[in-house]
Enzyme design. Structure first.
Site, short mmCIF file in Angstrom:
data_model
loop_
_atom_site.label_atom_id
_atom_site.label_comp_id
_atom_site.label_asym_id
_atom_site.label_seq_id
_atom_site.Cartn_x
_atom_site.Cartn_y
_atom_site.Cartn_z
N LYS B 172 -4.03 14.18 28.87
CA LYS B 172 -4.11 13.22 27.47
C LYS B 172 -5.64 13.60 26.70
O LYS B 172 -5.97 14.03 25.56
CB LYS B 172 -3.98 11.84 27.20
CG LYS B 172 -4.26 10.99 26.14
CD LYS B 172 -3.24 11.43 25.08
CE LYS B 172 -3.48 10.60 23.80
NZ LYS B 172 -3.03 9.47 23.50
N LYS B 240 -12.84 6.83 20.17
CA LYS B 240 -12.92 6.33 21.59
C LYS B 240 -12.40 7.25 22.62
O LYS B 240 -13.00 7.70 23.76
CB LYS B 240 -12.00 5.08 21.68
CG LYS B 240 -12.58 3.85 21.03
CD LYS B 240 -11.32 2.65 21.30
CE LYS B 240 -11.91 1.27 20.60
NZ LYS B 240 -10.94 0.23 20.55
#
Lengths: 290, 290, 290, 290
Positions: B172, B240
C-alpha cells in the site's frame, strides 16, 4: 502533386520519421552531419544532400530533427547553412526539442527570409517514430499548420494545434515535465518497494490493475527489472529537456518543485555516466543512493 | 455456509465495501463510532453492534477500515474494544491504511489472542469501493489469505498476495507513493502549462493521446479544471499515508526524494485548510505559489 | 599619478563603491542610465558622462556594476556603447554579478579591443559597499589584477585572487550559493520555531551563543522579526544569482540539491511580488506556506 | 551542601559532561550500559552504580544523556530501571536529544512518581562538552529550572530557558535544523566550487572574510579538506534528530522544505555506511553524486 521534403537530422528519432515520409510517397532529400546514417534511406530512394544549403535549395518543405539549439543553429547558420536558401515559397518545420524562448528567437531570426515557420516537436520516442504514431505538437500560424497536416500525419497519428510559434515547444515542455516526473516516480517507488521486500511481479500487478496503469510503465518496467536500458529516449536528452523546462519556468515564474528534483536526478545520472542509456536508467540514480 | 462478517468503520471507503459484502450474501454486523452512518446498511439488512466488542463476539471474520493507527487502536483496545473477543476460531482483517511497522506491531499484539491476522489494505478510492472493484493487497499466512479470497473478492476485483503480515501495508505504501507522485506531477505540469499560455483541452489531448494516459488522469483532470474537489480520496488521508511512507523509508534507508517533496506539498495543502478536499486539490498548492 | 576611473552603474551597490573611489582621490567620471542617480556624486566632484562611450573615452580604468548580462551588454554594445572606446591602454573591470560562462564569453568578445579584462564581483551588500569593506573576488591575468589592487582596495577591505577571467564570477556563485542557503535555512528554522511556540529572543540567544553565530544572522534577524525588509540585497537579485548558479552547476555536472530548493523558494518570493525587498524576505515564503 | 548527582550515559557527550560535574565538586554516581566506559570517571572519584535503579536510589538529581527514546525508555522502565526509584524529593533531567512530543509523553509518564522533570538538551558537540561550554536549552517549571542552574552551569556556559517541559527539546530541534542546513549548505557549496575549479584556500578566505564566517565552518572546513571525519557529532545522530524535526514539523504543520532535503541527504549518508563519521561527512554524499 506532393511537395519535396528535406529532412535534416537522422538520429534515433529522425531516421524513422524520414522513412515514414518517404513511404508515404513524398520525394525526399536528407542530410546528416555523419553521412553514413543517410545510407539506409538512400537505398530506399531518398536523395542525399551534400550540405544543409543544398538540401534547402532542393526542397519545398524543410524539416529539422536534431538534438538541440546548437545543432539547429549550425544547420541553419553554419558553413553552407540552410538559412541562405530559405524564402517565402518554402516552409521550415523544426521538430527538434528546444525551449519556447529559443523557438520565438528562431522565428524572429528566420522572419527576414520570409519562410513559413512551424514549430512541431513530438511526443513519443523511438518506436512511435518508426511506426508513424507520434503525437505532433504544432505551433505557428493556424492555416500554415493546417496546410502541413497531411505531411505531419505521415510521421504521427495526431497533430495537436498548440497556438503561435513557440507554443508547440511549450507543449513539449509540458508533456516532458509530466513524462520525467512519472518516470522518476516509478523508479523511486519500485526501488522503495524492493528495499521493503516486495516481489517485483506483485508490484507490477498492483500498478497494472488500477488507475495508475499506463503505456509508459508497461514499456519501462521490463527495462528496470532487467537492469538493461537500451535508449528509446536517452537520459541525456531528457536532462536537456529538463533544463529547458526549468529555464522556461523561471521566465514564467511557474513553481516547479518536481521539475527541480527532476533536473537534479537526471543531471546526476548523466554525470554518473548513464547519459546514453534510456530515461528509465534514472532507476540507477535511486539505487546509487541506497 | 457463509461466515458472519463484522465490519468496523463506515467512512467514504467502508460504507461501499460493507454494502458489497452484504450484497454477496454474507451475514453482516457493522459498527461505527458515529452510529448514524450505520443506518443505510441497517435498512439493507445488516445488524448494528453496540460496541466493537459486541461486533467481534457476533462475527467470525472481523474487518476494520478506519483512518489510521489511533482509530484502530481504539476499536481494539479502547472501552469495550474488539480485542477482548478475538480468539483462534476468528479472523481479523485490517484493511485500513497503516505503516508496515505498525502492522507488524499489531500482529504481535494480537498474537496472544490466537486470532488469524491478515493485513489487507486496498488500492482504489470511493468509486471502486462502491463498485467492488478495489485491488486488495493482502499480507499474512498464505493459506489464511487464500481462505478469505471469496470474501475479499466481494469488495475487490483482484487480491494480490504480498507476503507475510505487514507486506500488504508495504505494498500500500508502494502504490500510494506512486499515486501521490503521479498526482502531484500532473498538477504541477498543468499549472506550468497554463502559466505558459497553453489551452487546457490541448494539454489533456496531448496527455491522453500517448503513453502517459491513465485512469487517474482521466478521473482527476475534470476536478482540477473545475477547481472543485469533492473527495474521492481526501488530501489529509494522502498526507497521513505520505508520513507513513517516509517513516517506512527512514527505517529501510530507502532514498525517497520524491516522497519528501510529496509530504511537503500535501502537508502544506492540509495546513492551508484543504485536507477534506480530494487529493487533486494539490493543484491549489501549486497555484498558491504562482 | 592616479588613473582616471570611469564607473558605470549607480544602484544600491555602485553608488557607495563609486563614492569610495572618489574619496580615495581618484579622478572619477560616472554614467548611469537614469542620470538623476549621478547627481550626488557630481556634487562630490565626479564628472558625469553623457554615454558609456564618452565615459570609456575619458577614463583609464572602466568599471561596470550593473544588474546582469543584459544591462552589461547594453552598456558595452548598445547605442554609444563603451566597447567602441576600449583599447590596449585601458582596463575594463566587470564587478557585476554574472555567470562564469558569460564572463568567459565576455572576455572573448572584448579580446579584439585589446583591453585588459578583469572580472571582479564582490561579496557584501549595501553597508560594506558604503563603508568600503567589500570582499573583492578577482579573476584575470594575475599581474593585471595585482596592478589594480590599490584601486580595488578603495572599495573593499580585501582582494581574493580567484584565477583566470571567469573564476571571480565562479567564486561569486560559490559564496552566493552559501549565502542563499544560510539565509533560507535561518528563515525556515525561525518559522519552525515560532510555530512550535518558541520565544523569538530565546531562539536568537541560542543561535548567537554558539558556533552558528555569524554576521549574516546578526544583520538579518531584526528584519525578520520586524517583518520589514528594506533591501540591502534585493530578493530578485539573489534570485537571478540563483539562476546563474544552477546554470553553472548544470554545465559542471555539480549536484546542487540545495541550490534547486533555493531557486524554487526565491523565484516563488519574486513571483509573489517581494522581489524588491531584502533577501531576508524569503521568510515570507515560508510563512505563506504555513 | 551540593546534591548528589547521578549521570546515566557516558558516550561522546556524556563522558565530558559528567567529568565537569565531578570537577565542580558534586558527589557523582554514574551508570553506563557498557560498564568499561565508567572506569575513567571512577578513577577520578565517581561511584559506579550497578543499575539505573541503584543510581536513582543513590542520587538527588538524576541526569540522562543517551542516544534517543529507546535508550532512555530502557534506562527508566527496563530491568532494574530508574523510574522505580524516582520520587518527589528528586529531580530528573533529560539532556538527551529527543522530540518535543516524546518529551511531553515522558513528562506525563513520570508525573505519577512526583519527580521534578526538566528537559535540558544541549547545543554543542564533543569539545564544548569537554570544556563545559555547552549551551543548555532548558524546559520545565521555571523555578525548578532556576534551582538547577548552578549544576547545569558546570556543564555549560549558558542556560537558556525555553518554556515548559518539551520546549527545551523544541529549541534543540530548532537549533539542529539550522545546524544541519548550514552544514549541508557548506558541503554543497564547497563541492560546487571545487568542481568549478576554485582553489580551496581561496574559497575559505572568501567565507571567512565576510558575514558568513562562523565557528561551525572554522571547525568543519579542515575535516572536509582532509576528507577525514572523526566524529564530534556523529552523522547518524544528526540523522535521528532530522527525523525528530520532520516528525515535529508534521505535527505543527510547519513547512520545512530544507528539513526534508536534510533528512534525505543525511539518511543517504548513513545508508552509505558513514553514520559513525562526523556530520561534516555529509560532504561525501555530495561527492558521491558528482
Amino acid at each position: 502533386m506532393k511537395p519535396k521534403v528535406g529532412f535534416m537530422g537522422l538520429g534515433i528519432m529522425g531516421t524513422g520519421m524520414a522513412a515514414n515520409v518517404l513511404k508515404a510517397g513524398y520525394p525526399l532529400v536528407v542530410y546528416n552531419r555523419s553521412p553514413e546514417r543517410a545510407a539506409p534511406l538512400a537505398r530506399q530512394g531518398a536523395e542525399v544532400a551534400a550540405s544543409p544549403r543544398a538540401l534547402a535549395q532542393a526542397a519545398d518543405v524543410i524539416i529539422a530533427m536534431v538534438t538541440g539549439p546548437e545543432a539547429l543553429h549550425s544547420l541553419l547558420w553554419g558553413p553552407r547553412g540552410a538559412a541562405g536558401a530559405l524564402n517565402p515559397s518554402k516552409v521550415f518545420i523544426n521538430m527538434s526539442s528546444v525551449s519556447p524562448a529559443y523557438t520565438r528567437e528562431l522565428a524572429q531570426e528566420l522572419a527576414p527570409t520570409g519562410v513559413a515557420f512551424i514549430d512541431a516537436p513530438v511526443s513519443g520516442t523511438k518506436k512511435p517514430a518508426e511506426e508513424g504514431t507520434l503525437v505532433i505538437l504544432a505551433g505557428g500560424q493556424a492555416d500554415r499548420v493546417q496546410a502541413q497536416e497531411p505531411l505531419l500525419l505521415t510521421m504521427g497519428k495526431k497533430v495537436i494545434y498548440c497556438g503561435e510559434a513557440g507554443q508547440g515547444s511549450m507543449m513539449k515542455m509540458f508533456i516532458n515535465l509530466l513524462l520525467g516526473l512519472m518516470m522518476a516516480g516509478f523508479a523511486e517507488a519500485l526501488n522503495f518497494g524492493q528495499l521493503g521486500g516486495l516481489d517485483w511481479q506483485a508490484m507490477l500487478d498492483t500498478v497494472f490493475s488500477g488507475p495508475l496503469n499506463c503505456g509508459l510503465y508497461q514499456m519501462k518496467a521490463p527495462l528496470i527489472q532487467a537492469k538493461d536500458y537500451p535508449p528509446a529516449f536517452p537520459l541525456k536528452h531528457m536532462t536537456k529537456d529538463a533544463k529547458f523546462i526549468l529555464d522556461t519556468a523561471y521566465e514564467l515564474g511557474a513553481p516547479v518543485p518536481g521539475g527541480h528534483l527532476l533536473l537534479h536526478l537526471y543531471r546526476t545520472g548523466w554525470a554518473q555516466g548513464w547519459g546514453d542509456q534510456d530515461i528509465s536508467a534514472i532507476a540507477r540514480v535511486l539505487e546509487h543512493l541506497s
